[in-house]
Design a protein around this motif. Structure first.
Motif, short mmCIF file in Angstrom:
data_model
loop_
_atom_site.label_atom_id
_atom_site.label_comp_id
_atom_site.label_asym_id
_atom_site.label_seq_id
_atom_site.Cartn_x
_atom_site.Cartn_y
_atom_site.Cartn_z
N HIS A 1 -6.98 -3.65 -1.37
CA HIS A 1 -6.16 -3.39 -2.30
C HIS A 1 -6.70 -2.21 -2.88
CE1 HIS A 1 -2.88 -3.53 -5.27
NE2 HIS A 1 -3.91 -3.63 -6.11
N GLU A 2 -5.86 -1.18 -3.01
CA GLU A 2 -6.22 0.19 -3.59
C GLU A 2 -7.70 0.68 -2.96
OE1 GLU A 2 -4.61 2.00 -5.79
OE2 GLU A 2 -3.14 0.51 -6.19
N GLY A 3 -7.88 0.51 -1.61
CA GLY A 3 -8.91 0.91 -1.13
C GLY A 3 -10.21 0.17 -1.03
N LYS A 4 -10.13 -1.04 -1.74
CA LYS A 4 -11.23 -2.07 -1.94
C LYS A 4 -11.13 -3.15 -1.09
CE LYS A 4 -14.15 -4.24 -5.28
NZ LYS A 4 -15.18 -3.74 -4.71
N VAL A 5 -12.20 -3.76 -0.12
CA VAL A 5 -12.13 -4.79 0.59
C VAL A 5 -12.76 -5.87 -0.44
CG1 VAL A 5 -12.73 -5.88 2.83
CG2 VAL A 5 -12.19 -3.36 2.57
N LEU B 1 -6.28 -9.30 5.46
CA LEU B 1 -4.89 -9.06 5.00
C LEU B 1 -4.63 -7.82 4.27
CD1 LEU B 1 -2.01 -9.87 4.21
CD2 LEU B 1 -3.16 -11.12 2.23
N MET B 2 -3.71 -6.95 4.46
CA MET B 2 -3.43 -5.70 3.43
C MET B 2 -1.70 -5.80 3.47
SD MET B 2 -4.29 -2.35 5.82
CE MET B 2 -2.85 -1.31 4.91
N HIS B 3 -1.36 -4.88 2.94
CA HIS B 3 0.24 -4.77 2.78
C HIS B 3 0.73 -3.25 2.73
CE1 HIS B 3 -0.64 -8.33 0.62
NE2 HIS B 3 0.38 -8.62 0.75
N PHE B 4 2.13 -3.38 3.03
CA PHE B 4 2.74 -1.94 2.90
C PHE B 4 2.78 -1.53 1.44
CE2 PHE B 4 3.80 -3.19 7.29
CZ PHE B 4 3.44 -1.97 7.86
N ARG B 5 1.98 -0.91 1.15
CA ARG B 5 1.91 -0.18 -0.42
C ARG B 5 1.52 1.30 -0.52
NH1 ARG B 5 -1.42 -5.80 -2.40
NH2 ARG B 5 0.13 -7.15 -2.71
N LYS B 6 1.75 1.51 -1.59
CA LYS B 6 1.51 2.74 -2.14
C LYS B 6 0.02 3.51 -1.39
CE LYS B 6 2.44 5.01 -5.95
NZ LYS B 6 2.62 5.36 -7.21
N ALA B 7 -0.97 2.68 -1.69
CA ALA B 7 -2.12 2.96 -1.15
C ALA B 7 -2.51 2.58 0.21
CB ALA B 7 -3.14 2.08 -2.06
#
Length: 269
Positions: A217-221, A236-242
């Motif tokens: 999230h926001e470039g941080k694992v 896990l990541m998401h389709f978000r602004k970042a």
């Protein structure tokens, strides 16, 4: 006699001049380039990849991986419920990148996934993507595989069997209609599930459900255990602004751990 010496000197000079200009028979036949024609050791290779600038990333930002090792199929337990896994039990030096939802459709995501050339699994929510199912087609063309993440992204835990089956089966049916392949894996929203979820998923044709070991999230694992991605871990990541920062951070974490991205579906029988 002096005239003869002069003619001989002129002829010799012409021969030497012709050799220094590279017009010998060997040079005309392509016997090899002159030292001046050889590529400079400090110059770019003729086969070097272009380092193109995109919106928020360059080609050189993407870690380079070798081919993934041959997959090892895992053993799924028998019974009337789908298993729910936090990671893939494998000794292969691989990790699995998964991307959820689809509410926000970042314009760089299809290009970045294609440029990276790494396998990813997309757990898509049908209500989130129904406004633009075509957005995900370039990712599928690049090798991504679409799996189920329910219709409405609701918390399934504690809901009735009929409700949960409708969410899981309905999403799988619609995704199969859009993309020509009905999902066989699922992820419950928020990772929340119960015995009813796993029974309904099995009855919908799902082979297994998946949690995760790292989130981005926001470039941080963020790690659940330790400070490094381990073999078999699911990220896990998401389709978000970042999206760009998240995707690149996930790949760098895999690279730093000495692992290679692999396709989740290749490990499920």
């Amino acid at each position: 006699m002096s005239i003869m010496r002069a003619l001989t000197a002129v002829t010799a000079a012409l021969v030497l001049a012709g050799c220094s200009a590279g017009h010998t028979p060997e040079a005309r036949a392509g016997a090899g380039p002159s030292p001046a024609a050889a590529p400079s050791a400090s110059g770019p290779s003729a086969t070097a990849r272009p380092d193109r600038q995109h919106d928020g990333w360059r080609d050189s930002d993407i870690p380079v991986f070798g081919p993934a090792p041959a997959p090892e199929k895992i053993t799924l337990p028998p019974g009337g419920s789908a298993p729910y896994l936090l990671r893939i039990p494998t000794k292969n030096k691989v990790a699995f990148l998964t991307i959820d939802d689809g509410f926000l459709k970042h314009p760089e995501a299809p290009k970045l996934i294609a440029a990276a050339g790494v396998p990813v699994t997309l757990f898509l929510t049908t209500d989130a993507i129904k406004d633009d199912p075509d957005y995900f087609r370039p990712m599928i063309k690049a090798g991504a595989v679409v799996e189920s993440h329910t219709i409405t992204h609701t918390n399934l835990r504690g809901q009735s069997y009929a409700f949960q089956k409708r969410e899981l089966c309905g999403a799988a049916d619609k995704l199969g209609e859009w993309y020509g392949r009905r999902p066989t894996l699922f992820r419950p929203p928020f990772g929340n599930q119960d015995a009813t979820t796993l029974k309904a998923a099995h009855d919908c044709g799902m082979k297994a459900g998946f949690m995760w070991k790292q989130t981005v999230h926001e470039g941080k694992v963020r790690f659940q255990e330790g400070r490094r991605v381990r073999p078999g871990d699911i990220i896990l990541m998401h389709f978000r602004k970042a999206f760009v920062k998240d995707f690149l951070s996930a790949l760098r974490a895999i690279k730093k751990a000495g692992l290679t991205p692999a396709l989740l579906e290749d490990y499920v029988p």
